[in-house]
Motif scaffolding. Structure first.
Motif, PDB file in Angstrom:
ATOM      1  N   LYS A   6      83.020 -31.557  26.105  1.00  0.00           N
ATOM      2  CA  LYS A   6      82.668 -30.420  25.268  1.00  0.00           C
ATOM      3  C   LYS A   6      82.017 -30.930  23.985  1.00  0.00           C
ATOM      4  O   LYS A   6      82.418 -31.957  23.430  1.00  0.00           O
ATOM      5  CB  LYS A   6      83.921 -29.605  24.937  1.00  0.00           C
ATOM      6  CG  LYS A   6      83.634 -28.252  24.294  1.00  0.00           C
ATOM      7  CD  LYS A   6      84.903 -27.574  23.818  1.00  0.00           C
ATOM      8  CE  LYS A   6      85.853 -27.242  24.924  1.00  0.00           C
ATOM      9  NZ  LYS A   6      87.011 -26.436  24.411  1.00  0.00           N
ATOM     10  N   CYS A   7      80.990 -30.216  23.529  1.00  0.00           N
ATOM     11  CA  CYS A   7      80.342 -30.583  22.271  1.00  0.00           C
ATOM     12  C   CYS A   7      79.956 -29.303  21.536  1.00  0.00           C
ATOM     13  O   CYS A   7      80.170 -28.196  22.035  1.00  0.00           O
ATOM     14  CB  CYS A   7      79.107 -31.452  22.525  1.00  0.00           C
ATOM     15  SG  CYS A   7      77.722 -30.589  23.303  1.00  0.00           S
ATOM     16  N   THR A   8      79.409 -29.459  20.367  1.00  0.00           N
ATOM     17  CA  THR A   8      78.905 -28.305  19.631  1.00  0.00           C
ATOM     18  C   THR A   8      77.386 -28.326  19.626  1.00  0.00           C
ATOM     19  O   THR A   8      76.765 -29.393  19.601  1.00  0.00           O
ATOM     20  CB  THR A   8      79.415 -28.291  18.175  1.00  0.00           C
ATOM     21  OG1 THR A   8      79.015 -29.508  17.529  1.00  0.00           O
ATOM     22  CG2 THR A   8      80.919 -28.151  18.129  1.00  0.00           C
ATOM     23  N   ALA A   9      76.808 -27.145  19.668  1.00  0.00           N
ATOM     24  CA  ALA A   9      75.358 -26.988  19.573  1.00  0.00           C
ATOM     25  C   ALA A   9      75.052 -25.973  18.491  1.00  0.00           C
ATOM     26  O   ALA A   9      75.879 -25.105  18.179  1.00  0.00           O
ATOM     27  CB  ALA A   9      74.780 -26.537  20.907  1.00  0.00           C
ATOM     28  N   THR A  10      73.857 -26.070  17.927  1.00  0.00           N
ATOM     29  CA  THR A  10      73.413 -25.153  16.884  1.00  0.00           C
ATOM     30  C   THR A  10      72.422 -24.167  17.470  1.00  0.00           C
ATOM     31  O   THR A  10      71.472 -24.566  18.154  1.00  0.00           O
ATOM     32  CB  THR A  10      72.744 -25.917  15.729  1.00  0.00           C
ATOM     33  OG1 THR A  10      73.656 -26.888  15.227  1.00  0.00           O
ATOM     34  CG2 THR A  10      72.344 -24.973  14.614  1.00  0.00           C
ATOM     35  N   ILE A  11      72.635 -22.895  17.232  1.00  0.00           N
ATOM     36  CA  ILE A  11      71.692 -21.876  17.694  1.00  0.00           C
ATOM     37  C   ILE A  11      70.454 -21.915  16.803  1.00  0.00           C
ATOM     38  O   ILE A  11      70.546 -21.765  15.590  1.00  0.00           O
ATOM     39  CB  ILE A  11      72.337 -20.483  17.654  1.00  0.00           C
ATOM     40  CG1 ILE A  11      73.538 -20.429  18.597  1.00  0.00           C
ATOM     41  CG2 ILE A  11      71.316 -19.399  18.027  1.00  0.00           C
ATOM     42  CD1 ILE A  11      74.341 -19.149  18.497  1.00  0.00           C
ATOM     43  N   THR A  12      69.292 -22.152  17.411  1.00  0.00           N
ATOM     44  CA  THR A  12      68.046 -22.212  16.650  1.00  0.00           C
ATOM     45  C   THR A  12      67.167 -20.987  16.860  1.00  0.00           C
ATOM     46  O   THR A  12      66.162 -20.821  16.170  1.00  0.00           O
ATOM     47  CB  THR A  12      67.244 -23.472  17.007  1.00  0.00           C
ATOM     48  OG1 THR A  12      66.895 -23.435  18.391  1.00  0.00           O
ATOM     49  CG2 THR A  12      68.053 -24.730  16.724  1.00  0.00           C
ATOM     50  N   GLY A  13      67.538 -20.136  17.813  1.00  0.00           N
ATOM     51  CA  GLY A  13      66.771 -18.919  18.029  1.00  0.00           C
ATOM     52  C   GLY A  13      67.509 -17.984  18.965  1.00  0.00           C
ATOM     53  O   GLY A  13      68.187 -18.444  19.881  1.00  0.00           O
ATOM     54  N   GLN A  14      67.386 -16.693  18.724  1.00  0.00           N
ATOM     55  CA  GLN A  14      67.963 -15.693  19.620  1.00  0.00           C
ATOM     56  C   GLN A  14      67.173 -14.399  19.496  1.00  0.00           C
ATOM     57  O   GLN A  14      66.961 -13.891  18.389  1.00  0.00           O
ATOM     58  CB  GLN A  14      69.433 -15.437  19.319  1.00  0.00           C
ATOM     59  CG  GLN A  14      70.011 -14.236  20.090  1.00  0.00           C
ATOM     60  CD  GLN A  14      71.372 -14.489  20.688  1.00  0.00           C
ATOM     61  OE1 GLN A  14      71.461 -14.932  21.826  1.00  0.00           O
ATOM     62  NE2 GLN A  14      72.425 -14.215  19.935  1.00  0.00           N
ATOM     63  N   VAL A  15      66.707 -13.891  20.674  1.00  0.00           N
ATOM     64  CA  VAL A  15      65.982 -12.623  20.705  1.00  0.00           C
ATOM     65  C   VAL A  15      66.419 -11.841  21.939  1.00  0.00           C
ATOM     66  O   VAL A  15      66.873 -12.421  22.931  1.00  0.00           O
ATOM     67  CB  VAL A  15      64.451 -12.824  20.741  1.00  0.00           C
ATOM     68  CG1 VAL A  15      63.948 -13.477  19.470  1.00  0.00           C
ATOM     69  CG2 VAL A  15      64.030 -13.622  21.970  1.00  0.00           C
ATOM     70  N   GLU A  16      66.269 -10.513  21.866  1.00  0.00           N
ATOM     71  CA  GLU A  16      66.544  -9.659  23.021  1.00  0.00           C
ATOM     72  C   GLU A  16      65.223  -9.451  23.766  1.00  0.00           C
ATOM     73  O   GLU A  16      64.259  -8.913  23.222  1.00  0.00           O
ATOM     74  CB  GLU A  16      67.132  -8.326  22.580  1.00  0.00           C
ATOM     75  CG  GLU A  16      67.629  -7.476  23.737  1.00  0.00           C
ATOM     76  CD  GLU A  16      68.424  -6.251  23.286  1.00  0.00           C
ATOM     77  OE1 GLU A  16      69.124  -5.652  24.127  1.00  0.00           O
ATOM     78  OE2 GLU A  16      68.347  -5.900  22.084  1.00  0.00           O
ATOM     79  N   LEU A  17      65.169  -9.894  25.022  1.00  0.00           N
ATOM     80  CA  LEU A  17      63.944  -9.819  25.818  1.00  0.00           C
ATOM     81  C   LEU A  17      63.760  -8.458  26.476  1.00  0.00           C
ATOM     82  O   LEU A  17      62.634  -8.001  26.685  1.00  0.00           O
ATOM     83  CB  LEU A  17      63.962 -10.891  26.909  1.00  0.00           C
ATOM     84  CG  LEU A  17      64.062 -12.349  26.460  1.00  0.00           C
ATOM     85  CD1 LEU A  17      64.102 -13.257  27.674  1.00  0.00           C
ATOM     86  CD2 LEU A  17      62.889 -12.721  25.551  1.00  0.00           C
ATOM     87  N   ALA A  18      64.863  -7.860  26.861  1.00  0.00           N
ATOM     88  CA  ALA A  18      64.891  -6.553  27.514  1.00  0.00           C
ATOM     89  C   ALA A  18      66.273  -5.974  27.225  1.00  0.00           C
ATOM     90  O   ALA A  18      67.151  -6.702  26.747  1.00  0.00           O
ATOM     91  CB  ALA A  18      64.644  -6.699  29.023  1.00  0.00           C
ATOM     92  N   PRO A  19      66.494  -4.698  27.456  1.00  0.00           N
ATOM     93  CA  PRO A  19      67.810  -4.139  27.143  1.00  0.00           C
ATOM     94  C   PRO A  19      68.955  -4.933  27.774  1.00  0.00           C
ATOM     95  O   PRO A  19      69.043  -5.068  28.996  1.00  0.00           O
ATOM     96  CB  PRO A  19      67.722  -2.724  27.722  1.00  0.00           C
ATOM     97  CG  PRO A  19      66.267  -2.378  27.639  1.00  0.00           C
ATOM     98  CD  PRO A  19      65.547  -3.665  27.944  1.00  0.00           C
TER      99      PRO A  19
END
Length: 259
Positions: A6-19
């Motif tokens: 297990k490791c940690t990751a950083t969220i660098t982007g998040q978008v909603e593509l469709a509902p």
């Protein structure tokens, strides 16, 4: 093979593509670059912040940028865990285990990649990795054609929709037959009824097919036997005609599994 941790990751982007369908980019640490270890067809297990949800959520890898330590996942909000992920923000830290499972084995020659519903995202990483003539058939319910345009630089893209609003009305096999597509290898990921159709089609025309099985998973590492399917051969772990989708798959030769 080295044990995954297990490791940690950083969220660098998040978008909603469709509902209800979200795209998230994750950046991994230099000392444990999960992206560099990953191949198309593998998946990640993401952990909730909520201590009452002990089990991670398995999500397929959509894109791989190993040198930049980046992986992309595209997922559907299906419960409280994925709903929580959809509310995460850029710069948030998330716990991840991966890469998990066995991915696709690239073969030379002409290929058909088939994705249905949330089985579409892992086919993008595969399309980008293949050489030769690549054809992609994507199955949607309606005209929310998430990711379709992202396949177009790498493949000739065909679409089927259940409601007939775009492309061939029907399923992915209907589209393959309507377009007269041929291939040396078929690769597919999607719901079980679709994969049964792919298996039957591949057997009918004698085309080798690799299918990625979607299944509810608990541990994600093969310990709990919570995600098994029937096989022609006995499993070396359980000594019965079962195989663990998370550990031995999720990608299998279509003709070796009973679905």
């Amino acid at each position: 093979m080295a044990e995954k941790k297990k490791c940690t990751a950083t969220i660098t982007g998040q978008v909603e593509l469709a509902p209800g369908i979200f795209s998230m980019w994750l950046k991994f640490p230099e000392d444990y670059n999960v992206a560099a270890m990953s191949v198309p067809g593998q998946f990640l297990s993401l952990y909730s912040r909520d201590g009452s949800r002990l089990l991670p959520r398995p999500i397929s890898i959509c894109e791989i940028q190993g040198e930049d330590r980046l992986l992309r996942i595209v997922y559907r909000v299906a419960g409280q865990g994925t709903e929580e992920f959809s509310r995460r923000n850029v710069s948030d830290i998330i716990e991840v285990l991966g890469p998990l499972g066995n991915g696709f084995t690239a073969k030379a020659g002409k290929s058909i990649l088939i994705g249905g519903g949330i089985g579409i995202p892992p086919m993008l990483a595969l399309a980008k990795s293949l050489s030769g003539e690549v054809q992609v058939v994507l199955g949607y319910r309606d005209n929310d054609l998430f990711l379709k345009e992202e396949f177009e630089p790498y493949a000739k893209v065909y679409v089927s929709t259940e409601d007939g609003s775009v492309g061939t009305k029907g399923n992915v096999i209907d589209a393959i037959r309507a377009e007269g597509l041929t291939a040396d290898t078929i690769y597919a990921c999607g719901p079980m009824p679709m994969l049964r159709g792919v298996k039957e089609y591949a057997a009918e025309y004698g085309i080798p097919a690799q299918i990625s099985l979607e299944e509810r998973m608990a541990c994600g590492i093969g310990a709990c036997l919570g995600c098994v399917c029937k096989t022609l051969e006995k499993d070396s772990h359980s000594h019965v005609n079962n195989t663990r989708i998370c550990k031995d798959g999720p990608v299998f030769d279509a003709q070796t599994v009973k679905i």
